[in-house]
Each structure stands twice: as structure tokens, then as C-alpha cells.
Design a protein around this motif. Structure first.
Motif, PDB file in Angstrom:
ATOM      1  N   TYR A 208       8.453  -5.025   7.919  1.00 18.93           N
ATOM      2  CA  TYR A 208       7.967  -5.138   6.542  1.00 18.93           C
ATOM      3  C   TYR A 208       8.902  -4.316   5.661  1.00 18.93           C
ATOM      4  CZ  TYR A 208       3.596  -7.133   8.268  1.00 18.93           C
ATOM      5  OH  TYR A 208       2.660  -7.952   8.854  1.00 18.93           O
ATOM      6  N   ILE A 209       9.470  -4.940   4.629  1.00 19.00           N
ATOM      7  CA  ILE A 209      10.371  -4.244   3.717  1.00 19.00           C
ATOM      8  C   ILE A 209       9.761  -4.225   2.324  1.00 19.00           C
ATOM      9  CG2 ILE A 209      12.634  -4.256   2.611  1.00 19.00           C
ATOM     10  CD1 ILE A 209      13.834  -5.328   5.150  1.00 19.00           C
TER      11      ILE A 209
ATOM     12  N   LEU B 225       2.089  -0.606  -2.645  1.00 17.68           N
ATOM     13  CA  LEU B 225       2.885  -1.488  -1.798  1.00 17.68           C
ATOM     14  C   LEU B 225       2.671  -1.196  -0.317  1.00 17.68           C
ATOM     15  CD1 LEU B 225       6.327  -2.014  -3.578  1.00 17.68           C
ATOM     16  CD2 LEU B 225       4.134  -3.143  -3.935  1.00 17.68           C
ATOM     17  N   LEU B 226       2.580   0.082   0.035  1.00 20.92           N
ATOM     18  CA  LEU B 226       2.338   0.424   1.430  1.00 20.92           C
ATOM     19  C   LEU B 226       0.958  -0.051   1.865  1.00 20.92           C
ATOM     20  CD1 LEU B 226       3.140   1.674   4.076  1.00 20.92           C
ATOM     21  CD2 LEU B 226       2.526   3.927   3.161  1.00 20.92           C
ATOM     22  N   ALA B 227      -0.041   0.107   0.997  1.00 15.99           N
ATOM     23  CA  ALA B 227      -1.389  -0.379   1.310  1.00 15.99           C
ATOM     24  C   ALA B 227      -1.380  -1.891   1.529  1.00 15.99           C
ATOM     25  CB  ALA B 227      -2.354   0.001   0.195  1.00 15.99           C
ATOM     26  N   LYS B 228      -0.591  -2.593   0.732  1.00 15.06           N
ATOM     27  CA  LYS B 228      -0.474  -4.046   0.896  1.00 15.06           C
ATOM     28  C   LYS B 228       0.116  -4.380   2.256  1.00 15.06           C
ATOM     29  CE  LYS B 228      -0.930  -8.075  -1.245  1.00 15.06           C
ATOM     30  NZ  LYS B 228      -2.203  -8.545  -1.833  1.00 15.06           N
ATOM     31  N   ALA B 229       1.141  -3.612   2.677  1.00 18.50           N
ATOM     32  CA  ALA B 229       1.750  -3.839   3.985  1.00 18.50           C
ATOM     33  C   ALA B 229       0.761  -3.554   5.103  1.00 18.50           C
ATOM     34  CB  ALA B 229       2.995  -2.970   4.135  1.00 18.50           C
TER      35      ALA B 229
ATOM     36  N   ASN C 161      -2.487  -3.664   4.976  1.00 14.58           N
ATOM     37  CA  ASN C 161      -3.501  -4.725   4.973  1.00 14.58           C
ATOM     38  C   ASN C 161      -2.971  -5.997   5.634  1.00 14.58           C
ATOM     39  OD1 ASN C 161      -5.436  -3.174   3.733  1.00 14.58           O
ATOM     40  ND2 ASN C 161      -4.987  -3.910   1.669  1.00 14.58           N
ATOM     41  N   SER C 162      -1.689  -6.299   5.339  1.00 15.87           N
ATOM     42  CA  SER C 162      -1.090  -7.493   5.929  1.00 15.87           C
ATOM     43  C   SER C 162      -0.971  -7.348   7.439  1.00 15.87           C
ATOM     44  CB  SER C 162       0.293  -7.737   5.315  1.00 15.87           C
ATOM     45  OG  SER C 162       0.906  -8.875   5.861  1.00 15.87           O
TER      46      SER C 162
END
Length: 450
Positions: free
Chosen positions: A314-315, A412-416, A418-419
Motif C-alpha cells: 500500500y503506497i 490516509l493510514l486509517a484508509k489503508a 481499513n482496506s
């Protein structure tokens, strides 16, 4: 004529040179008095005709009496925002940005009818850091002027042009609101080498590595070895690499990171394709060749030995993600799943090296940084001059409270996370209006929020 060898290539940080050969049939340049504009501009024109990626679309010589920086700009094709020329004795010719001058990045937004700047990134050991500025601080005044709808653009430009900066800042949290009003005065100064920040996040019985890299410095492979050996020892199975504020740098260092990340690669696998003009031609480099172009101490095998048990990466990216960072995104895709989260990247798909006018003994003259090569991956995919769209769009400013990088609550880290965990639920935030700032910068040190 052909450039005979690629050595130590950097993407528009130009930290090294190519070795090239010249034809005996090159026409001799006219002779002008040393030090005059004509003397410099004739040299500029000849260098650009030889090296410039788009040399066939260059105009005629034109007025050689112009100031060299103005003359150089007139040689560029219309959409070339990467090439530039500087003189070491003329500071005003150097590219200007908050990051270079003071060591931080900023953006703007409107919240509850008021306007704020927000500090998004602060470099370690920078003038900004040494004066107490940190990510998440909100700016209410610049040089004593309150931000409003009509002046934030002008004030941003002013920030990039001064050598001393005075800001009024305030903290914000959802629990306490606005507090801790403080005036910060920052003198322009140097910023030194940046650390590689990394940690392990344990989330839902998974060990997720997080690595934040601010720049690709020459010789960074040793730091990558240390960081990823620790992450491997801690048995991570997922990885998030934060490149949202990485504007590029040394290709060999970016290659070193790619060698660590990609699963099941061999040293001879094709990594980069360079395409220049008719003089420069096309050059292909394997992972090993790209690494050894500017790294002699750390081997391909040593880097492979710290590859963690991951098959995807994940970037985190955004408008500051440029050059070598974009190269990693594009050139890893043939070898592993690359999941990008954030905003569209800057769009610097070219590389080059510095060309120095050293004809006057003991004195360095103008230095040119032209776009020389277009970059492609092993499948000949590239051409991202308008930026690379992320797979998951997410603006990192969702509310006035901005979490530190590496904090699992950061947007953004939370989105990663969660993904990774298969959670696609949306989080509701207070209403924030993002403001776009118009600027004419040729680097990735500027973020436009829409």
C-alpha cells in the motif's frame, strides 16, 4: 552521437552525471566574449540541442542577449515544467519553495467561514522544526495579515519569496476546539538528512509495517536494510509505504527499496526503460544495473535478504509524490500488487543530469537541469506527466484536526488499515472547504487541494 553509459542517475535532483561521447562532426559554436549573455546562451543552446528530450521542437536561437534564465525558459516546450537553469552566484535564480527554504509544507482550507493554513509536513532538523512548527498546526496570520478568501493565494506566494517568515499559529482538536495561540518566527536555513520512520501496527491480529520516507538520498540502501530487517524480524505480513511528501531523488536508492519490496524477482529482471532523443537513444536497466548505477556498497542479494513476507504494498501518495516516488509506483506494478491511496501524484516522468558551464577556469557558471529521458517500466508503461491516479482517492484533510503521520487514526493510514482489514465504512467529518492555490513551481513542493 550516443550517450555511451548511464551512471548514477537521479530524477531531477541531478546528483550525478552520464558519461557520453561526442561526434567529431559537431559544428563548432560561434565565439563570444567570455561572461556575456551571448557567451552563455550560445552554450545553452548547443547543450540543449544535444541533450534535451524534445530537441526537435526547440525554437531557433533567437535573441542571445537575453538574461540566461529567461533565454533558457524560451527553449523549452510549452508543457515542460521540469527543466530549469540556475547560477551558483545568483541566489535569485534558485527554485523557491517552503520546503527548501524553511523545511515544511502547507495547504489551505475554509472551516466555519474562516480561512486557515495547515502545516502538513515538517522536515526533521529544519528551520521550521527547530522553531517548534509541527504537522497539524493551523496558521491564522502570515506576516501579520489575517488569512481570508481573497488573500491566501498572494500570502502563499509571499511565504516562498521571503528569507524570514512570521506566522501566527493555533492548535485545534475536536474535544477542546482552538487553543494555544502562538507566534512563530522562522529564518531561512538548511535542512539536513532525514530519518526513515518505521513502525509495526498490530490491528485485528495482523502485523502491518508502516514506513515513511521523505526523500530518496544517495546511499540510502543501508538505512533501508536496517529498517526492513527489523520489520522482517517482527513478522509483518502487510506493508504501508508513505510517499505522500517524497518529491524524488536518487534512482539507485529508489531501486534499492523496490528490490526489497517486490516478491520473486531476479537481479536480471528489467526494471527501468529510459528513452531519450536521437542522440541519447534507449537504455534498459535491470534491478541490479539500476542499483549499481549509484550504489557500490550494498548488493542486490543483501537487499533481497530483508524482503518481508508480503505480496502487495500500500503506497500513500499525493500531489507532492514525484519523480523517484512515482517511478516506484509505476515500475513495481509488473512485479506485485501496488495499491495507491490518496490524491493524484505530481507527474514527473522524466530524468536527467546536470550540465555545468565550466569553460572559465576555476569558476562554475550556469548549470542546466533539462529533461533528458522519459521513464517507463518493464511493460513500457509510463507517460504519467499528468500524474498517477490512486486506486483509492482520499483527501488527507477531512477535518481541522490533523493526526501525526504514522498514527493509526491519520486519514490516509486509517484508509489503508481499513482496506487491509476489508472495512469500507465511511467516516463522517465536519464540513471543510478546500482551497486551490495557483503557483508556478517546477518541483513537487506544492499541494493543491480541490
Amino acid at each position: 552521437m550516443k550517450y555511451s553509459k548511464i551512471a548514477a542517475l537521479s530524477i531531477f535532483l541531478f546528483l550525478s552525471v552520464f558519461v557520453f561521447s561526442c561526434s567529431d562532426n559537431d559544428a563548432p559554436a560561434p565565439v563570444y566574449e567570455a561572461g556575456t549573455n551571448e557567451y552563455v546562451n550560445e552554450w545553452m543552446y548547443q547543450q540543449m540541442k544535444k541533450y534535451y528530450r524534445w530537441n526537435t521542437t526547440m525554437p531557433q536561437k533567437g535573441r542571445l542577449d537575453l538574461f540566461p534564465q529567461e533565454y533558457f525558459a524560451g527553449l523549452l516546450q510549452e508543457d515542460d515544467i521540469y527543466s530549469y537553469a540556475v547560477h551558483p552566484e545568483l541566489p535569485e535564480t534558485a527554485q523557491q519553495s517552503l520546503r527548501r527554504k524553511f523545511g515544511f509544507e502547507v495547504s489551505f482550507f475554509e472551516f466555519e467561514t474562516k480561512y486557515y493554513g495547515v502545516v502538513l509536513y515538517v522536515l526533521e532538523d529544519s528551520p521550521a522544526k527547530r522553531n517548534g512548527l509541527k504537522r497539524g498546526r493551523l496558521i491564522t496570520k502570515i506576516e501579520g495579515t489575517v488569512l481570508n478568501q481573497n488573500n491566501y493565494n498572494e500570502l502563499y506566494s509571499k511565504m516562498t519569496s521571503v528569507s524570514q517568515l512570521t506566522l501566527e499559529t493555533v492548535s485545534y482538536s475536536q474535544q477542546t476546539g482552538f487553543s494555544n495561540l502562538k507566534e512563530v518566527s522562522i529564518l531561512q536555513g538548511y535542512t539536513f538528512s532525514q530519518p526513515i520512520n518505521y513502525s509495526v501496527i498490530e490491528d485485528k491480529n495482523k502485523k502491518i509495517g508502516y514506513v515513511e520516507i521523505s526523500h530518496f538520498d544517495v546511499g540510502q540502501s543501508q538505512s533501508f536494510l536496517k529498517a526492513f530487517q527489523e520489520l522482517k524480524n517482527k513478522s509483518i505480513t502487510e506493508l504501508v509505504v508513505d510517499l505522500r511528501y517524497n518529491g524524488g531523488g536518487d534512482i539507485a536508492s529508489a531501486t534499492a527499496l523496490s528490490i526489497i519490496l517486490a516478491p520473486n524477482i531476479q537481479s536480471g529482471n528489467l526494471f527501468i526503460k529510459f528513452e531519450g532523443n536521437a542522440n541519447g537513444g534507449k537504455v534498459d536497466q535491470s534491478f541490479k544495473e539500476a542499483l549499481e548505477s549509484n550504489e557500490s556498497k550494498i548488493s542486490f542479494d543483501a537487499l533481497r535478504n530483508v524482503h518481508p513476507s508480503i505480496n502487495r504494498v500500500y503506497i500513500l501518495c499525493g500531489k507532492h509524490t514525484a519523480s523517484a516516488s512515482e517511478l516506484i509506483i509505476n515500475n513495481l506494478k509488473p512485479y506485485m500488487e501496488v495499491i495507491t491511496i490518496g490524491d493524484k501524484t505530481f507527474g514527473k516522468d522524466v530524468a536527467g543530469f546536470p550540465i555545468v558551464d565550466d569553460r572559465i577556469s576555476g569558476k562554475k557558471g550556469w548549470t542546466l537541469y533539462p529533461a533528458i529521458y522519459k521513464l517507463f517500466n518493464s511493460r513500457h508503461e509510463g507517460d504519467y506527466s499528468k500524474g498517477i491516479d490512486p486506486l483509492i482517492f482520499q483527501n488527507e484533510i477531512q477535518q481541522p484536526e490533523i493526526s501525526p503521520l504514522g498514527n493509526s487514526s491519520e486519514v490516509l493510514l486509517a484508509k489503508a488499515l481499513n482496506s487491509i482489514n476489508g472495512n469500507t465504512a465511511k467516516i463522517l467529518y465536519p464540513s471543510v472547504k478546500y482551497l486551490a492555490v495557483s503557483a508556478n513551481e517546477s518541483d513537487a513542493d506544492f499541494l493543491k487541494i480541490h
